[in-house]
Write a protein that holds these residues in place. Structure first.
Motif, short mmCIF file in Angstrom:
data_model
loop_
_atom_site.label_atom_id
_atom_site.label_comp_id
_atom_site.label_asym_id
_atom_site.label_seq_id
_atom_site.Cartn_x
_atom_site.Cartn_y
_atom_site.Cartn_z
N GLY A 275 -7.51 8.88 1.92
CA GLY A 275 -8.83 8.93 2.56
C GLY A 275 -9.49 7.59 2.81
N ARG A 276 -8.72 6.51 2.78
CA ARG A 276 -9.25 5.17 3.01
C ARG A 276 -8.46 4.49 4.13
NH1 ARG A 276 -8.53 3.01 -2.94
NH2 ARG A 276 -8.29 1.04 -1.82
N PRO A 277 -8.90 3.31 4.58
CA PRO A 277 -8.07 2.58 5.54
C PRO A 277 -6.71 2.27 4.93
CG PRO A 277 -10.27 1.61 5.38
CD PRO A 277 -10.16 2.61 4.27
N VAL A 278 -5.70 2.21 5.78
CA VAL A 278 -4.33 1.97 5.31
C VAL A 278 -3.96 0.52 5.58
CG1 VAL A 278 -1.94 2.70 5.48
CG2 VAL A 278 -3.77 4.37 5.78
N PRO A 279 -3.73 -0.26 4.53
CA PRO A 279 -3.45 -1.69 4.73
C PRO A 279 -2.03 -1.94 5.21
CG PRO A 279 -3.28 -1.14 2.40
CD PRO A 279 -3.75 0.11 3.10
N GLY A 280 -1.77 -3.18 5.65
CA GLY A 280 -0.41 -3.57 5.98
C GLY A 280 0.47 -3.44 4.76
N TRP A 281 1.77 -3.21 5.01
CA TRP A 281 2.68 -2.93 3.89
C TRP A 281 4.08 -3.44 4.21
CZ3 TRP A 281 7.10 0.17 3.49
CH2 TRP A 281 7.57 0.37 2.17
N GLY A 282 4.76 -3.93 3.18
CA GLY A 282 6.14 -4.37 3.33
C GLY A 282 6.36 -5.72 2.70
N ASP A 283 7.32 -6.45 3.22
CA ASP A 283 7.67 -7.77 2.72
C ASP A 283 6.50 -8.73 2.92
OD1 ASP A 283 8.96 -10.28 2.20
OD2 ASP A 283 10.88 -9.41 2.78
N ASP A 284 6.18 -9.50 1.89
CA ASP A 284 5.09 -10.48 2.01
C ASP A 284 5.49 -11.69 2.84
OD1 ASP A 284 3.46 -8.90 0.49
OD2 ASP A 284 3.70 -10.04 -1.36
N ARG A 285 6.79 -11.90 3.01
CA ARG A 285 7.30 -12.99 3.85
C ARG A 285 8.30 -12.42 4.86
NH1 ARG A 285 6.43 -18.06 2.76
NH2 ARG A 285 8.48 -18.74 3.53
N PRO A 286 7.79 -11.64 5.80
CA PRO A 286 8.68 -10.92 6.71
C PRO A 286 9.20 -11.79 7.84
CG PRO A 286 6.41 -10.46 7.28
CD PRO A 286 6.37 -11.33 6.05
N ARG A 287 10.42 -11.53 8.23
CA ARG A 287 10.96 -12.12 9.44
C ARG A 287 10.65 -11.24 10.65
NH1 ARG A 287 12.54 -17.30 8.88
NH2 ARG A 287 14.13 -17.01 10.51
N VAL A 288 10.42 -9.95 10.39
CA VAL A 288 10.12 -8.98 11.45
C VAL A 288 8.79 -8.31 11.13
CG1 VAL A 288 10.84 -6.86 12.60
CG2 VAL A 288 12.57 -8.55 11.89
N LEU A 289 7.86 -8.35 12.07
CA LEU A 289 6.57 -7.68 11.92
C LEU A 289 6.50 -6.54 12.91
CD1 LEU A 289 3.68 -7.58 10.71
CD2 LEU A 289 2.97 -9.09 12.58
N ILE A 290 6.27 -5.32 12.40
CA ILE A 290 6.20 -4.11 13.22
C ILE A 290 4.75 -3.67 13.29
CG2 ILE A 290 7.00 -1.73 13.45
CD1 ILE A 290 9.36 -2.63 11.53
N VAL A 291 4.24 -3.46 14.50
CA VAL A 291 2.83 -3.10 14.69
C VAL A 291 2.74 -1.74 15.36
CG1 VAL A 291 0.63 -3.77 15.71
CG2 VAL A 291 2.22 -5.54 14.91
N GLY A 292 1.99 -0.82 14.74
CA GLY A 292 1.71 0.48 15.31
C GLY A 292 0.25 0.60 15.72
N LEU A 293 -0.15 1.78 16.14
CA LEU A 293 -1.53 1.99 16.60
C LEU A 293 -2.47 2.25 15.44
CD1 LEU A 293 -3.76 2.42 18.68
CD2 LEU A 293 -2.95 4.78 18.95
N VAL B 256 8.00 8.94 1.79
CA VAL B 256 7.22 10.18 1.67
C VAL B 256 5.90 10.00 0.93
CG1 VAL B 256 9.24 11.67 1.87
CG2 VAL B 256 8.56 10.83 -0.38
N ARG B 257 5.82 9.01 0.05
CA ARG B 257 4.58 8.80 -0.71
C ARG B 257 4.57 7.40 -1.30
NH1 ARG B 257 7.87 11.94 -3.75
NH2 ARG B 257 6.96 13.83 -2.88
N ALA B 258 3.40 6.92 -1.65
CA ALA B 258 3.30 5.65 -2.34
C ALA B 258 4.00 5.76 -3.70
CB ALA B 258 1.84 5.27 -2.54
N GLY B 259 4.75 4.74 -4.06
CA GLY B 259 5.44 4.77 -5.34
C GLY B 259 6.75 5.52 -5.32
N ASP B 260 7.30 5.81 -4.13
CA ASP B 260 8.55 6.58 -4.05
C ASP B 260 9.80 5.70 -4.09
OD1 ASP B 260 8.49 5.38 -1.58
OD2 ASP B 260 8.55 7.23 -0.41
N GLY B 261 9.64 4.41 -4.29
CA GLY B 261 10.78 3.51 -4.36
C GLY B 261 11.16 2.87 -3.05
N GLN B 262 10.52 3.27 -1.95
CA GLN B 262 10.82 2.66 -0.66
C GLN B 262 10.39 1.19 -0.67
OE1 GLN B 262 12.56 2.06 1.88
NE2 GLN B 262 12.10 3.86 3.17
N ARG B 263 11.18 0.37 0.02
CA ARG B 263 10.90 -1.06 0.13
C ARG B 263 11.48 -1.56 1.44
NH1 ARG B 263 13.96 -5.39 -1.40
NH2 ARG B 263 15.43 -4.00 -2.48
N LEU B 264 10.72 -2.39 2.13
CA LEU B 264 11.22 -3.00 3.36
C LEU B 264 11.89 -4.31 3.04
CD1 LEU B 264 8.35 -2.27 5.92
CD2 LEU B 264 10.41 -0.94 5.41
#
Length: 280
Positions: A87-105, A144-152
């Motif tokens: 229920g809050r704004p969704v911040p950017g997420w992923g590698d803190d030093r990315p080579r690829v930046l993906i931008v959605g709407l 599927v959810r925060a804390g599910d082990g996914q990592r970019l």
């Protein structure tokens, strides 16, 4: 930020910062923007990427978006009625030093607005993360959810608007108010990013504005968006950076075949190559 008051059914309109949600970047002391001028000020004065994301995640600058995202978080979709919504704004997420930046709407009402992670928990995200995993930019095929082990891996995902908008359509004023969050995030990762991928025409436009505000050199006029469009831009430090267009993996696009798995994979494999990341 005030403590959310639950409705009679016990459903709170948002998760208070610092209460244990996995990956929550904010604390009760994180400053909150209540209007566009405060967004610009707080984005500019953030001490780094982590603090910037914390400030993004508590923003209340756009009344219509705040009302909508919290209404959705209380009413909920039947399939998720037993789940707590971010229920809050969704911040950017992923590698803190990315080579690829993906931008959605923007986040989906029952996706990122529910899970607290961009492109997570909805069908668009299912397609996106599956493709990122196939080309080696994500460690799991699902998110599927925060804390599910996914990592970019060498990649980061952000949005031009951080709150779920009604009908998936933020107004021009809302896009403008949110722009400093993305522009500062773009500036923070500019030293290492070598490829920017825009998911959809609106993201192409929004990313363009953020890149310009962050000090990138951009061609004039702005090239038209298209799937597979590839152009060269210049980082604030004078480095060559690629920008790619990619159709958004929305349900409409995937159901109609406008976007296929191979089409997504081709764009992200190219992004990986342009980003200078090791092959899979």
């Amino acid at each position: 930020m005030t403590t959310p008051q639950p409705d009679p059914a016990g459903r709170a309109p948002f998760v208070p910062p610092g209460t244990g949600w996995p990956g929550d970047p904010a604390t009760p002391a994180t400053p909150v923007a209540h209007g566009p001028e405060e967004v610009a000020e707080l984005a500019a004065r953030a001490g780094g990427l982590a603090e910037l994301c914390a400030r993004q995640s508590v923003c209340r600058a756009c009344p219509r978006l705040v009302e909508w995202r919290e209404k959705v978080a209380v009413e909920r979709r039947r399939a998720f009625a037993a789940e707590e919504y971010w229920g809050r704004p969704v911040p950017g997420w992923g590698d803190d030093r990315p080579r690829v930046l993906i931008v959605g709407l923007a986040p989906a009402a029952h996706g990122g607005n529910r899970t607290g992670r961009i492109f997570t928990g909805d069908r668009s995200g299912d397609w996106l993360f599956a493709s990122l995993h196939r080309v080696g930019l994500a460690v799991q095929p699902t998110s599927v959810r925060a804390g599910d082990g996914q990592r970019l891996v060498g990649a980061r995902v952000a949005a031009t608007v951080r709150c779920a908008p009604p009908d998936n359509k933020p107004t021009p004023a809302e896009r403008t108010a949110c722009l400093p969050w993305l522009a500062r995030e773009v500036a923070e990762v500019a030293p290492v990013v070598r490829c920017v991928v825009a998911l959809g025409g609106y993201a192409w436009q929004g990313a363009w504005l953020a890149l310009r505000q962050a000090g990138y050199g951009l061609p004039r006029p702005r090239p038209a968006f298209g799937h597979g469009t590839e152009i060269e831009i210049t980082s604030p430090a004078g480095e060559r950076v690629a920008m790619l267009g990619c159709y958004h993996p929305s349900q409409q696009n995937t159901f109609t075949g406008r976007v296929t798995e191979s089409m997504l994979d081709a764009v992200f494999a190219r992004a990986r190559e342009l980003g200078g990341l090791p092959g899979t």
